[in-house]
Scaffold this motif. Sequence first.
Motif, PDB file in Angstrom:
ATOM      1  N   SER A 112       0.000   4.434   3.038  1.00 49.80           N
ATOM      2  CA  SER A 112      -0.752   5.548   3.615  1.00 49.80           C
ATOM      3  C   SER A 112      -0.470   5.651   5.111  1.00 49.80           C
ATOM      4  O   SER A 112      -0.414   4.623   5.807  1.00 49.80           O
ATOM      5  CB  SER A 112      -2.257   5.329   3.393  1.00 49.80           C
ATOM      6  N   LYS A 134       3.235  14.265   0.583  1.00 52.92           N
ATOM      7  CA  LYS A 134       2.007  14.896   1.060  1.00 52.92           C
ATOM      8  C   LYS A 134       0.846  14.660   0.089  1.00 52.92           C
ATOM      9  O   LYS A 134       1.025  14.715  -1.135  1.00 52.92           O
ATOM     10  CB  LYS A 134       2.219  16.412   1.219  1.00 52.92           C
ATOM     11  N   ALA A 135      -0.335  14.419   0.658  1.00 49.86           N
ATOM     12  CA  ALA A 135      -1.597  14.258  -0.100  1.00 49.86           C
ATOM     13  C   ALA A 135      -1.419  13.348  -1.314  1.00 49.86           C
ATOM     14  O   ALA A 135      -1.871  13.658  -2.415  1.00 49.86           O
ATOM     15  CB  ALA A 135      -2.123  15.634  -0.531  1.00 49.86           C
ATOM     16  N   GLY A 140      -6.702  11.976   0.054  1.00 52.11           N
ATOM     17  CA  GLY A 140      -5.982  13.129   0.587  1.00 52.11           C
ATOM     18  C   GLY A 140      -4.924  12.773   1.608  1.00 52.11           C
ATOM     19  O   GLY A 140      -4.203  13.653   2.094  1.00 52.11           O
ATOM     20  N   SER A 141      -4.803  11.472   1.918  1.00 53.73           N
ATOM     21  CA  SER A 141      -3.833  11.096   2.959  1.00 53.73           C
ATOM     22  C   SER A 141      -2.403  11.105   2.409  1.00 53.73           C
ATOM     23  O   SER A 141      -2.173  10.957   1.202  1.00 53.73           O
ATOM     24  CB  SER A 141      -4.169   9.728   3.560  1.00 53.73           C
ATOM     25  N   ASP A 142      -1.461  11.315   3.332  1.00 54.80           N
ATOM     26  CA  ASP A 142      -0.039  11.319   2.975  1.00 54.80           C
ATOM     27  C   ASP A 142       0.458   9.884   2.821  1.00 54.80           C
ATOM     28  O   ASP A 142      -0.065   8.965   3.459  1.00 54.80           O
ATOM     29  CB  ASP A 142       0.788  11.980   4.090  1.00 54.80           C
TER      30      ASP A 142
END
Length: 150
Positions: A112, A134-135, A140-142
Amino acid sequence: MIAFERTAQCRHLSHASSNEVAALHARCFDHPWSAKEFEGLLASTGIYGLGLYLGAGLIGLSLIRAILDEAEILTIGIDPAHRHQGMGAHLLKASESLVSGLGTRRFFLEVSVRNDGALRLYQSSGWQSEGLRKAYYRDGSDARVLSKLL
Ligand SMILES: CC(C)(COP(=O)(O)OP(=O)(O)OC[C@H]1O[C@@H](n2cnc3c(N)ncnc32)[C@H](O)[C@@H]1OP(=O)(O)O)[C@@H](O)C(=O)NCCC(=O)NCCS
């Protein structure tokens, strides 16, 4: 007084240790994997588990999938009580040696972008950024995809 120096040692994990492995994973991650999942993974072809032991106690785990000349770290963690003492770097190096011995040329992992500690560990161990997913995580973090040529 006799002083005992305890050094951490890496050993292969078998599916028989899945309860202990799952308990450690739960101390390391907010969304831990179950003992049943570890049991299945550790019995699978191409999956390798490394445990870091201090005496009889499991304080680190690394799970790796290796296929042909590529490998991926599926999960890696150090018990919170034993962090910031070089244990993560030791386990990462042992994981690299393990897959190198299997014929791996390129080693991958995802981390992350919010995981500053792990990112710093990988960067100081010579891992390079390959890009972002992405997400990728539940929060929701990349994910940053990292790799290392062995
Ligand atoms: C990431 C993790 C394995 C690091 O384990 P560790 O035993 O603390 O790591 P080390 O002591 O070997 O530290 C190695 C380097 O990372 C740095 N580091 C480790 N954790 C850090 C943190 N939380 N914040 C800042 N730096 C950190 C150390 O300072 C050290 O850097 P340096 O040697 O260049 O000074 C551990 O924090 C962990 O299990 N985290 C929870 C699970 C996780 O996020 N796993 C990775 C998923 S991709």
